[in-house]
Enzyme design. Structure first.
Site, PDB file in Angstrom:
ATOM      1  N   SER A 125       0.834  -1.206   0.000  1.00 44.88           N
ATOM      2  CA  SER A 125       0.000   0.000   0.000  1.00 44.88           C
ATOM      3  C   SER A 125       0.866   1.252   0.000  1.00 44.88           C
ATOM      4  O   SER A 125       1.985   1.255   0.544  1.00 44.88           O
ATOM      5  CB  SER A 125      -0.888  -0.019   1.248  1.00 44.88           C
ATOM      6  OG  SER A 125      -1.443   1.239   1.503  1.00 44.88           O
ATOM      7  N   TYR A 151      -2.365  -0.469  10.444  1.00 48.37           N
ATOM      8  CA  TYR A 151      -2.548  -1.160   9.164  1.00 48.37           C
ATOM      9  C   TYR A 151      -1.352  -0.888   8.247  1.00 48.37           C
ATOM     10  O   TYR A 151      -0.754  -1.801   7.685  1.00 48.37           O
ATOM     11  CB  TYR A 151      -3.844  -0.705   8.486  1.00 48.37           C
ATOM     12  CG  TYR A 151      -3.868  -0.978   7.001  1.00 48.37           C
ATOM     13  CD1 TYR A 151      -4.039  -2.277   6.520  1.00 48.37           C
ATOM     14  CD2 TYR A 151      -3.685   0.054   6.078  1.00 48.37           C
ATOM     15  CE1 TYR A 151      -4.035  -2.529   5.151  1.00 48.37           C
ATOM     16  CE2 TYR A 151      -3.683  -0.195   4.720  1.00 48.37           C
ATOM     17  CZ  TYR A 151      -3.860  -1.490   4.260  1.00 48.37           C
ATOM     18  OH  TYR A 151      -3.836  -1.733   2.904  1.00 48.37           O
ATOM     19  N   LYS A 155       1.919  -3.383   6.687  1.00 50.55           N
ATOM     20  CA  LYS A 155       2.382  -3.480   5.298  1.00 50.55           C
ATOM     21  C   LYS A 155       3.890  -3.218   5.220  1.00 50.55           C
ATOM     22  O   LYS A 155       4.616  -3.907   4.498  1.00 50.55           O
ATOM     23  CB  LYS A 155       1.629  -2.482   4.413  1.00 50.55           C
ATOM     24  CG  LYS A 155       0.153  -2.802   4.203  1.00 50.55           C
ATOM     25  CD  LYS A 155      -0.041  -4.067   3.409  1.00 50.55           C
ATOM     26  CE  LYS A 155      -1.503  -4.286   3.039  1.00 50.55           C
ATOM     27  NZ  LYS A 155      -1.706  -5.573   2.320  1.00 50.55           N
TER      28      LYS A 155
END
Length: 332
Positions: A125, A151, A155
């Site tokens: 991302s 989050y 990643k």
């Protein structure tokens, strides 16, 4: 390369990518725990391409079941989409995100290592870039500094794990694809973004507002230093994104390759609202609320590396995405 294991394959991006993989002659196994997706998407994939992936209902956090899968099947490549992705929830429940996203990937890499599967394409991302001084992001920029939520941290941690794997194994091949903001759906209208949980991304919220499931869209800030005051992001049609994964397979080589998958241009929240209203023919109710902590005024990709090395670039527009979204909404 023939047989690919797609983790999270019943999800939004995974399901669209499977269609493109089938169209390019690959054999597909899907692994998913169906936490935020539905098995019925496999019926729709079969309806679109005439082929059905082999499905395994397995959670990556269940090492024993995962190891048994690898023991009984031979894969040439893993395409890794599986993971929790609700930014707000990750702030409230960080350990859940580290356990699922990072822990699940550790299990996956252990099984790959044990059974000699050395190729992986990872769904990353743009959040890994954190806060940057300029809006246009390219792959040479430092990552991992100023990431605003767990989050995004997961990643980044997984990206670092893949780099360490490549350092430890000269045969290991990984492609990291940093997505910007996927929108739209397959033009058939059969599959689209349909999360089981409360959506955080702009497009599924717009869809739920249009269906009356949510009263109105919240626009988080209209006082940014952008042309119309709303936040600007890089939106990429999910079909273009899916095709980027096929292009990445053909570029694989020992070591790590990293690519932005984005359109290279920004679209504001108000422009997205207008585009949806134009496609749907009806007004979308919204309200202006305060800025969200950690939101940057403007972010978009520099996608030139992907175009140069993968021969890939976006072909579809935000307007195409809105048209295809209406096809999906009308089919529900």
């Amino acid at each position: 390369m023939g047989r690919i294991l797609v983790t999270g394959g019943t999800g939004y991006i995974g399901s669209h990518t499977i269609i493109e993989l089938f169209n390019n002659g690959y054999e597909i196994d899907v692994l998913d725990n169906l936490f935020n997706s539905k098995e019925t998407v496999l019926d729709k994939i079969e309806k679109i391409v005439g082929k059905r992936p082999i499905f395994h209902k397995i959670d990556l956090c269940d090492y024993d079941k995962l190891e048994k899968l690898f023991k009984n099947n031979q894969y040439d490549l893993v395409m890794h989409f599986a993971g929790l992705k609700a930014v707000g929830e990750s702030v409230e429940k960080p350990l859940k995100y580290y356990e699922n996203n990072v822990g699940g990937t550790v299990n996956l890499l252990k099984c790959m290592q044990k059974y000699g599967v050395n190729k992986i394409i990872f769904s990353s991302s743009a959040t890994v870039y954190g806060e940057q001084p300029i809006a246009k992001l390219d792959e040479t920029m430092q990552t991992g500094v100023g990431i605003t939520n767990p989050y995004g941290e997961t990643k980044h941690v997984i990206e670092e794990m893949l780099k360490d794997m490549a350092d430890s194994n000269s045969e290991f091949e990984a492609v990291i694809l940093r997505y910007f903001n996927p929108v739209g759906n397959h033009p058939s209208g059969l599959i689209g973004e349909d999360p089981n949980d409360i959506p955080n991304n702009l497009m599924p919220i717009i869809m739920k507002v249009s269906r009356g499931e949510i009263k109105e869209l919240s626009v988080y800030g209209d006082d940014y230093p952008t042309p119309d005051g709303s936040g600007v992001r890089d939106y990429i049609h999910v079909v273009d994104l899916a095709k980027g994964h096929v292009a990445a397979i053909k570029a694989m080589e020992p070591g790590i390759l990293i690519y932005n998958l984005g359109s290279g241009k920004g679209t504001s929240v108000f422009e997205m609202i207008k585009a949806f209203e134009s496609a749907s023919g009806k007004k979308l109710p919204y309200k202006i609320t305060g800025r969200r902590a950690g939101d940057l005024p403007e972010i978009y990709a520099d996608p030139r590396k992907a175009e140069k090395e993968l021969g890939w670039k976006t072909e579809l527009t935000v307007e195409d995405a809105m048209r295809d979204t209406m096809s999906y909404l009308n089919s529900l």
